[in-house]
Write an enzyme that holds these catalytic residues in place. Structure first.
Site, mmCIF file in Angstrom:
data_model
loop_
_atom_site.group_PDB
_atom_site.id
_atom_site.type_symbol
_atom_site.label_atom_id
_atom_site.label_comp_id
_atom_site.label_asym_id
_atom_site.label_seq_id
_atom_site.Cartn_x
_atom_site.Cartn_y
_atom_site.Cartn_z
ATOM 1 N N TYR A 147 -43.141 14.518 -4.804
ATOM 2 C CA TYR A 147 -44.412 15.090 -5.195
ATOM 3 C C TYR A 147 -45.463 15.401 -4.376
ATOM 4 O O TYR A 147 -45.864 16.357 -4.106
ATOM 5 C CB TYR A 147 -44.880 14.209 -6.293
ATOM 6 C CG TYR A 147 -45.940 14.454 -7.062
ATOM 7 C CD1 TYR A 147 -46.050 15.720 -8.080
ATOM 8 C CD2 TYR A 147 -47.243 13.951 -6.870
ATOM 9 C CE1 TYR A 147 -47.118 15.987 -8.821
ATOM 10 C CE2 TYR A 147 -48.295 14.234 -7.522
ATOM 11 C CZ TYR A 147 -48.548 15.235 -8.480
ATOM 12 O OH TYR A 147 -49.477 15.694 -9.059
ATOM 13 N N ASP A 148 -45.456 14.283 -3.364
ATOM 14 C CA ASP A 148 -46.679 14.200 -2.361
ATOM 15 C C ASP A 148 -46.265 15.262 -1.134
ATOM 16 O O ASP A 148 -47.264 16.048 -1.050
ATOM 17 C CB ASP A 148 -46.719 12.950 -1.743
ATOM 18 C CG ASP A 148 -46.678 11.610 -2.615
ATOM 19 O OD1 ASP A 148 -46.984 11.908 -3.679
ATOM 20 O OD2 ASP A 148 -46.941 10.430 -2.062
ATOM 21 N N GLU A 149 -44.943 15.137 -0.814
ATOM 22 C CA GLU A 149 -44.879 16.423 0.213
ATOM 23 C C GLU A 149 -44.788 17.697 -0.360
ATOM 24 O O GLU A 149 -44.860 18.815 0.156
ATOM 25 C CB GLU A 149 -43.456 15.918 0.933
ATOM 26 C CG GLU A 149 -43.640 14.670 1.703
ATOM 27 C CD GLU A 149 -44.557 14.521 3.107
ATOM 28 O OE1 GLU A 149 -45.262 15.487 3.142
ATOM 29 O OE2 GLU A 149 -44.595 13.690 3.868
ATOM 30 N N GLY A 150 -44.375 17.629 -1.577
ATOM 31 C CA GLY A 150 -44.151 18.979 -2.302
ATOM 32 C C GLY A 150 -45.497 19.800 -2.618
ATOM 33 O O GLY A 150 -45.951 20.809 -2.037
ATOM 34 N N LYS A 151 -46.557 18.981 -2.667
ATOM 35 C CA LYS A 151 -47.962 19.334 -3.102
ATOM 36 C C LYS A 151 -48.527 19.657 -1.574
ATOM 37 O O LYS A 151 -49.224 20.568 -1.645
ATOM 38 C CB LYS A 151 -48.904 18.271 -3.665
ATOM 39 C CG LYS A 151 -48.489 18.286 -5.123
ATOM 40 C CD LYS A 151 -49.021 19.478 -5.912
ATOM 41 C CE LYS A 151 -48.980 19.164 -7.543
ATOM 42 N NZ LYS A 151 -49.301 20.151 -8.111
ATOM 43 N N ASN A 176 -56.887 11.087 -10.432
ATOM 44 C CA ASN A 176 -56.551 10.488 -11.701
ATOM 45 C C ASN A 176 -57.383 11.025 -12.832
ATOM 46 O O ASN A 176 -58.479 10.792 -12.783
ATOM 47 C CB ASN A 176 -56.443 8.962 -11.961
ATOM 48 C CG ASN A 176 -55.355 8.327 -11.208
ATOM 49 O OD1 ASN A 176 -54.535 9.219 -10.574
ATOM 50 N ND2 ASN A 176 -55.041 7.199 -11.257
ATOM 51 N N VAL A 189 -50.916 5.122 -15.863
ATOM 52 C CA VAL A 189 -51.415 3.952 -16.410
ATOM 53 C C VAL A 189 -52.223 3.898 -17.876
ATOM 54 O O VAL A 189 -52.094 3.012 -18.619
ATOM 55 C CB VAL A 189 -52.345 3.135 -15.284
ATOM 56 C CG1 VAL A 189 -53.467 3.869 -14.990
ATOM 57 C CG2 VAL A 189 -52.565 1.902 -15.614
ATOM 58 N N ASN A 192 -49.939 4.428 -20.706
ATOM 59 C CA ASN A 192 -49.351 3.255 -21.021
ATOM 60 C C ASN A 192 -50.070 2.163 -21.779
ATOM 61 O O ASN A 192 -49.629 1.782 -22.752
ATOM 62 C CB ASN A 192 -48.751 2.697 -19.575
ATOM 63 C CG ASN A 192 -47.447 3.127 -19.332
ATOM 64 O OD1 ASN A 192 -46.758 3.731 -20.022
ATOM 65 N ND2 ASN A 192 -46.887 2.349 -18.367
ATOM 66 N N ASP A 275 -46.814 2.459 -3.946
ATOM 67 C CA ASP A 275 -47.905 2.689 -4.959
ATOM 68 C C ASP A 275 -49.406 2.413 -4.219
ATOM 69 O O ASP A 275 -49.201 1.412 -3.458
ATOM 70 C CB ASP A 275 -48.078 1.776 -5.916
ATOM 71 C CG ASP A 275 -48.666 1.715 -7.240
ATOM 72 O OD1 ASP A 275 -48.605 2.988 -7.493
ATOM 73 O OD2 ASP A 275 -49.399 1.064 -7.799
HETATM 74 N N1 LIG Z 1 -53.593 14.686 -14.646
HETATM 75 C C1 LIG Z 1 -53.867 14.328 -13.425
HETATM 76 O O1 LIG Z 1 -54.487 13.098 -13.065
HETATM 77 C C2 LIG Z 1 -53.514 15.167 -12.237
HETATM 78 C C3 LIG Z 1 -53.871 14.360 -10.788
HETATM 79 C C4 LIG Z 1 -53.455 15.219 -9.847
HETATM 80 C C5 LIG Z 1 -52.924 16.423 -9.860
HETATM 81 N N2 LIG Z 1 -52.365 17.027 -11.146
HETATM 82 C C6 LIG Z 1 -51.930 18.325 -11.211
HETATM 83 O O2 LIG Z 1 -52.350 19.025 -12.274
HETATM 84 C C7 LIG Z 1 -51.363 19.851 -12.521
HETATM 85 C C8 LIG Z 1 -51.176 19.660 -14.339
HETATM 86 O O3 LIG Z 1 -50.990 18.170 -14.409
HETATM 87 P P1 LIG Z 1 -51.110 17.499 -16.093
HETATM 88 O O4 LIG Z 1 -51.621 16.070 -15.963
HETATM 89 O O5 LIG Z 1 -51.485 18.451 -16.740
HETATM 90 O O6 LIG Z 1 -49.676 17.214 -16.100
HETATM 91 P P2 LIG Z 1 -48.388 17.645 -17.274
HETATM 92 O O7 LIG Z 1 -47.000 17.357 -16.866
HETATM 93 O O8 LIG Z 1 -48.961 17.715 -18.665
HETATM 94 O O9 LIG Z 1 -48.558 19.378 -16.983
HETATM 95 C C9 LIG Z 1 -47.758 20.028 -16.254
HETATM 96 C C10 LIG Z 1 -47.184 21.296 -16.801
HETATM 97 O O10 LIG Z 1 -46.187 22.117 -16.174
HETATM 98 C C11 LIG Z 1 -45.144 22.202 -16.725
HETATM 99 N N3 LIG Z 1 -43.974 22.477 -15.862
HETATM 100 C C12 LIG Z 1 -43.383 21.531 -14.913
HETATM 101 N N4 LIG Z 1 -42.270 22.244 -14.149
HETATM 102 C C13 LIG Z 1 -42.384 23.413 -14.376
HETATM 103 C C14 LIG Z 1 -41.784 24.864 -14.032
HETATM 104 N N5 LIG Z 1 -40.773 24.631 -13.136
HETATM 105 N N6 LIG Z 1 -41.844 25.817 -14.401
HETATM 106 C C15 LIG Z 1 -42.934 25.993 -15.492
HETATM 107 N N7 LIG Z 1 -43.635 25.129 -15.785
HETATM 108 C C16 LIG Z 1 -43.438 23.752 -15.193
HETATM 109 C C17 LIG Z 1 -44.767 21.229 -17.513
HETATM 110 O O11 LIG Z 1 -44.013 21.432 -18.875
HETATM 111 C C18 LIG Z 1 -46.276 20.762 -18.058
HETATM 112 O O12 LIG Z 1 -46.676 21.786 -19.187
HETATM 113 C C19 LIG Z 1 -50.092 19.496 -11.917
HETATM 114 O O13 LIG Z 1 -49.910 20.370 -10.909
HETATM 115 C C20 LIG Z 1 -50.415 18.049 -11.388
HETATM 116 O O14 LIG Z 1 -49.647 18.029 -10.136
HETATM 117 C C21 LIG Z 1 -52.783 16.369 -12.332
#
Ligand SMILES: NC(=O)c1ccc[n+]([C@@H]2O[C@H](COP(=O)([O-])OP(=O)(O)OC[C@H]3O[C@@H](n4cnc5c(N)ncnc54)[C@H](O)[C@@H]3O)[C@@H](O)[C@H]2O)c1
Length: 324
Positions: A147-151, A176, A189, A192, A275
């Site tokens: 996740y981290d390196e992907g982003k 968060n 968290v 949960n 973590d």
């Molecule tokens: N919520 C947070 O605290 C938070 C923090 C940092 C970054 N983000 C980023 O914000 C974005 C949304 O996060 P979220 O909290 O709404 O999570 P979420 O899991 O509810 O939403 C992600 C959505 O992407 C879809 N998805 C996953 N892989 C996919 C793919 N290969 N093709 C098409 N759709 C795909 C999922 O089905 C889901 O609907 C993410 O990119 C996440 O990394 C969120």
């Protein structure tokens, strides 16, 4: 803005994406929500399906797709550790190939494209609070690296398409965020703790609960994303979006117990590998360039989130992976 834009939201059925879709529809835009429903369900957007300016496409962002759009919000990616570690190779592909696909689309359509990046790019930080110029301490071979390196790689691609092809990009680093429509089994968290408290189960504290996090309410975060997309073209980011108020995980657990009136007890579990112990955004840039800062206190946002958890039937949500 007086004109209607064609906007693509990838991951648009997710927790943040579905609220973003609502906000953009309210502004009258023509919206395409693209999602493979890996970590979400149609019920998040079911109430939008009969809107004439809303279209839902089941598609995987790692596969190319031809759409004609003016703006792209790229949110598709599993975001909770239990979800992104389920199939770490797919997680990396989603970030990297997904970014290449949306950037290619932006190039072809001359569209503006925003990347939902994350505070995880800072890893387990040794600078506190985290500023955007801080480069982070990320373990490239650990269980969170997919996740981290992907982003991080996605940010690199965004900057390279911007420099090489003049693509109009934006990068937001999200800290968060919580609120209604969090997946009850996402293992994060807040979800949960609320689920455990409502079901009268023990509340699991990882480590001694002294690690800190900051929590931003969903609606404010989404407002920040929209402001960034609509901001000036000379500010592409990355910009931190998050609530700078810091709480220990133990304080959070106690607040959830108080607000739910639960009799749950706190139990300790070992801290997962890599973590982070502290996480708090420096939002000076967001304040300056976007006039954005969160105002919803944790107590108020949690109360709304708990009310939503009480209103839905948790049995209707299946754990997307066995890893939550
Ligand atoms: N919520 C947070 O605290 C938070 C923090 C940092 C970054 N983000 C980023 O914000 C974005 C949304 O996060 P979220 O909290 O709404 O999570 P979420 O899991 O509810 O939403 C992600 C959505 O992407 C879809 N998805 C996953 N892989 C996919 C793919 N290969 N093709 C098409 N759709 C795909 C999922 O089905 C889901 O609907 C993410 O990119 C996440 O990394 C969120």
């Amino acid at each position: 803005m007086s004109f209607i834009k064609r906007i693509l939201v990838t991951g648009g059925a997710g927790f943040l994406g579905s609220h973003l879709c609502e906000r953009l529809l309210e502004r009258g835009h023509d919206l395409i929500c693209l999602d493979n429903f890996f970590t979400s369900q149609k019920s998040n957007v079911a109430h939008l399906l009969d809107r004439p300016n809303f279209e839902l496409i089941r598609h995987d962002v790692t596969l190319p797709i031809l759409l004609e759009v003016d703006e792209i919000y790229n949110l598709a990616c599993p975001a909770a550790p239990g979800h992104y570690q389920y199939n770490p190779i797919k997680t990396m592909k989603t970030s990297v190939i997904g970014a290449i696909n949306v950037l290619g689309m932006a190039k072809r359509c001359r569209a503006k494209v925003l990347q939902a990046s994350t505070s995880e790019v800072y890893g387990d930080p040794d600078v506190h609070p985290q500023v955007e110029s801080y480069r982070g301490v990320v373990n490239p071979i650990g269980p969170r690296a997919c996740y981290d390196e992907g982003k991080r790689a996605a940010e690199t691609l965004f900057m390279d398409y911007h420099r090489s092809h003049g693509i109009n990009i934006r990068i937001v680093r999200i800290f968060n965020t919580y609120g209604p429509r969090m997946h009850p089994f996402d293992g994060r968290v807040i979800s949960n703790f609320i689920r455990q408290a409502l079901e009268g189960e023990d509340i699991t504290l990882f480590g001694d609960g002294a690690q800190t996090r900051s929590f931003c309410y969903r609606d404010e975060l989404v407002e920040g994303m929209i402001r960034m997309m609509n901001g000036t073209d000379d500010f592409v980011g990355p910009v931190n979006l998050g609530n700078p108020e810091e709480f220990t995980i133990r304080q959070l657990a106690q607040l959830v117990i108080e607000l739910t009136g639960s009799t749950s007890k706190l139990v300790k579990r070992p801290l997962p590998e890599d973590d982070p112990t502290q996480r708090r955004p420096d939002i000076t840039l967001a304040r300056k360039h976007l006039g954005w800062q969160p105002a919803v206190p944790l107590r108020e946002g949690l109360a709304k989130t708990i009310a939503w958890f009480r209103a839905v039937s948790i049995a209707d949500y299946r754990p997307p992976t066995p890893n939550y």
